[in-house]
Design a protein around this motif. Sequence first.
Motif, mmCIF file in Angstrom:
data_model
loop_
_atom_site.group_PDB
_atom_site.id
_atom_site.type_symbol
_atom_site.label_atom_id
_atom_site.label_comp_id
_atom_site.label_asym_id
_atom_site.label_seq_id
_atom_site.Cartn_x
_atom_site.Cartn_y
_atom_site.Cartn_z
ATOM 1 N N ASP A 1 0.828 -1.209 0.000
ATOM 2 C CA ASP A 1 0.000 0.000 0.000
ATOM 3 C C ASP A 1 0.861 1.257 0.000
ATOM 4 N N ARG A 2 1.901 1.253 0.831
ATOM 5 C CA ARG A 2 2.759 2.433 0.917
ATOM 6 C C ARG A 2 3.571 2.621 -0.355
ATOM 7 N N VAL A 3 4.026 1.511 -0.934
ATOM 8 C CA VAL A 3 4.790 1.594 -2.172
ATOM 9 C C VAL A 3 3.946 2.212 -3.284
ATOM 10 N N VAL A 4 2.730 1.705 -3.453
ATOM 11 C CA VAL A 4 1.869 2.226 -4.518
ATOM 12 C C VAL A 4 1.564 3.697 -4.288
ATOM 13 N N SER A 5 1.254 4.047 -3.058
ATOM 14 C CA SER A 5 0.926 5.438 -2.747
ATOM 15 C C SER A 5 2.091 6.371 -3.063
ATOM 16 N N GLU A 6 3.280 5.981 -2.645
ATOM 17 C CA GLU A 6 4.452 6.830 -2.858
ATOM 18 C C GLU A 6 4.861 6.867 -4.327
ATOM 19 N N THR B 1 10.194 8.569 -14.174
ATOM 20 C CA THR B 1 11.205 8.134 -13.218
ATOM 21 C C THR B 1 10.909 6.733 -12.715
ATOM 22 N N VAL B 2 9.645 6.442 -12.503
ATOM 23 C CA VAL B 2 9.240 5.152 -11.944
ATOM 24 C C VAL B 2 9.118 4.087 -13.022
ATOM 25 N N VAL B 3 8.491 4.442 -14.135
ATOM 26 C CA VAL B 3 8.144 3.438 -15.144
ATOM 27 C C VAL B 3 9.376 2.849 -15.822
ATOM 28 N N GLU B 4 10.337 3.681 -16.141
ATOM 29 C CA GLU B 4 11.496 3.182 -16.897
ATOM 30 C C GLU B 4 12.224 2.044 -16.186
ATOM 31 N N PRO B 5 12.622 2.199 -14.903
ATOM 32 C CA PRO B 5 13.285 1.066 -14.244
ATOM 33 C C PRO B 5 12.354 -0.118 -14.001
ATOM 34 N N LEU B 6 11.062 0.142 -13.785
ATOM 35 C CA LEU B 6 10.129 -0.976 -13.612
ATOM 36 C C LEU B 6 10.042 -1.810 -14.889
ATOM 37 N N VAL B 7 10.001 -1.127 -16.019
ATOM 38 C CA VAL B 7 9.970 -1.829 -17.303
ATOM 39 C C VAL B 7 11.249 -2.628 -17.496
ATOM 40 N N GLU B 8 12.369 -2.039 -17.108
ATOM 41 C CA GLU B 8 13.650 -2.742 -17.241
ATOM 42 C C GLU B 8 13.675 -3.997 -16.378
ATOM 43 N N ILE B 9 13.158 -3.888 -15.158
ATOM 44 C CA ILE B 9 13.112 -5.065 -14.278
ATOM 45 C C ILE B 9 12.228 -6.147 -14.875
ATOM 46 N N LEU B 10 11.087 -5.753 -15.389
ATOM 47 C CA LEU B 10 10.141 -6.731 -15.932
ATOM 48 C C LEU B 10 10.681 -7.410 -17.183
ATOM 49 N N ASN C 1 6.706 -8.467 -9.005
ATOM 50 C CA ASN C 1 6.393 -7.206 -8.336
ATOM 51 C C ASN C 1 6.398 -6.034 -9.310
ATOM 52 N N ALA C 2 7.324 -6.054 -10.273
ATOM 53 C CA ALA C 2 7.343 -4.995 -11.276
ATOM 54 C C ALA C 2 6.051 -5.016 -12.095
ATOM 55 N N ALA C 3 5.603 -6.213 -12.472
ATOM 56 C CA ALA C 3 4.366 -6.324 -13.240
ATOM 57 C C ALA C 3 3.176 -5.834 -12.416
ATOM 58 N N TRP C 4 3.154 -6.186 -11.164
ATOM 59 C CA TRP C 4 2.038 -5.790 -10.292
ATOM 60 C C TRP C 4 1.998 -4.273 -10.114
ATOM 61 N N ILE C 5 3.172 -3.668 -9.852
ATOM 62 C CA ILE C 5 3.218 -2.229 -9.593
ATOM 63 C C ILE C 5 2.911 -1.424 -10.849
ATOM 64 N N LEU C 6 3.386 -1.868 -11.994
ATOM 65 C CA LEU C 6 3.162 -1.099 -13.228
ATOM 66 C C LEU C 6 1.680 -0.849 -13.470
ATOM 67 N N GLY C 7 0.854 -1.822 -13.165
ATOM 68 C CA GLY C 7 -0.582 -1.658 -13.390
ATOM 69 C C GLY C 7 -1.226 -0.675 -12.442
ATOM 70 N N GLU D 1 3.273 3.759 -23.388
ATOM 71 C CA GLU D 1 3.537 2.652 -24.306
ATOM 72 C C GLU D 1 4.594 1.683 -23.777
ATOM 73 N N PRO D 2 5.713 2.175 -23.178
ATOM 74 C CA PRO D 2 6.700 1.215 -22.663
ATOM 75 C C PRO D 2 6.107 0.270 -21.614
ATOM 76 N N ALA D 3 5.263 0.817 -20.725
ATOM 77 C CA ALA D 3 4.660 -0.032 -19.692
ATOM 78 C C ALA D 3 3.723 -1.058 -20.309
ATOM 79 N N VAL D 4 2.881 -0.610 -21.228
ATOM 80 C CA VAL D 4 1.920 -1.525 -21.856
ATOM 81 C C VAL D 4 2.646 -2.596 -22.662
#
Length: 402
Positions: A259-264, A272-281, A292-298, A306-309
């Motif tokens: 909950d705290r991660v998503v909120s922050e 800033t957030v999406v680029e490294p999450l996409v790289e992790i996924l 976790n990267a897949a879960w948070i991206l949504g 487009e990179p996230a999708v």
Amino acid sequence: MSLYQHAREGNVDRLRDALGSDSTAVRKRAVELLGELADGDDQATIDGLLRAATSDEDAAVRGAAVDALDEIGQEALEQLLSELTGGSGSEAEWVTARKFARALEADRAELRIAAANALARLDEPSALPAIVGALSDPDPRVRLRACHACGTFADPRAIPGLIERLDDEPRVRRAAANALGAVGTDRALDPLIDLLEDPDESLRRIAAGALGNASNPKPVEPLARALGDESAIVRNAAVYSVIELLSNVPTEHSHTVRDRVVSELKAADDETVVEPLVEILTEGKQSRQRRNAAWILGRVADPGSEPAVEALAAALDDDDSQTSQFAATSLTNLGGPIVEDRLLDRLGTEHPDDVRAKAVFVLGQVGGQETLNRLEDLTDDESSAVRKRVFSAVSKLRAGGV
């Protein structure tokens, strides 16, 4: 010809000649390059470095020579220590470690530097108290190597001494922070939280990278603040650590941390957030991190990203079933034209049936008229899994007024 050119050509002889230069800077650079180029069979170079380590007039050159011998290998370093301590080189490791530990109390700083380096290589547990004691050595070069050694041992007993070194000079502070990260317990990581706001970019990066090993949610908010850091490498390290936190925290803390991660993360800059999450996924090697990267991206990406999708759509074919399921859920959460387009592209028979079935499921939640038309053409699909999803999706779309 410059020292760099000699090094590129592997001309060790000319680099050894530079050890006799009148310039301190030239001698120091020659020592460093020799450490990179020489190997344990090059006794002429080892002898030159031994002379530099024991007799050069400049302390920085002597220290660099010790490090160069260390880089060549344990045997080269032990030649220095044997020369200075009278070691035979044939003792059991614990005997050698005891001798090197005594060398940490020698008058000559270069001997203490060499001893700290050697003990890190030996990794003999009985030497840890001596290494911890060297953290308070009067010479910062020795304290630096002692911090490195503590990082190798990664023993919680070094924590108090390492914390004291966080107030030392810059290189020692960084080495101490790295060592605390290597120890990795919550007690070791706690002091790193304050470093996320340190003026030293390297320290902020070290802290951000290490705090993902915590087993409690305390670092979440500080790491989230670090997502706004002026340094891209700090921001990237913070995102990776947030993902690692989700993977490491005990089950009883998991819901709170998520909950705290998503909120922050939602409050941070999207790119800033999406680029490294996409790289992790897309490039991550650990299933827990990709999940976790897949879960948070949504939950934090913009539906128009487009990179996230693209990353989530590709993850529908992930070898880890949970990752592919989280990707499908996240695509459903995002919705929008880009999600619809990317999933329609995955309905073809060139894709595996389970990927097509997941795409149909999501399309049933987010699709429009074009999706309905395409799905109606799949009611006779050869795959029973796809047909089952198609009937359900078509019913939902029609019930929704499409």
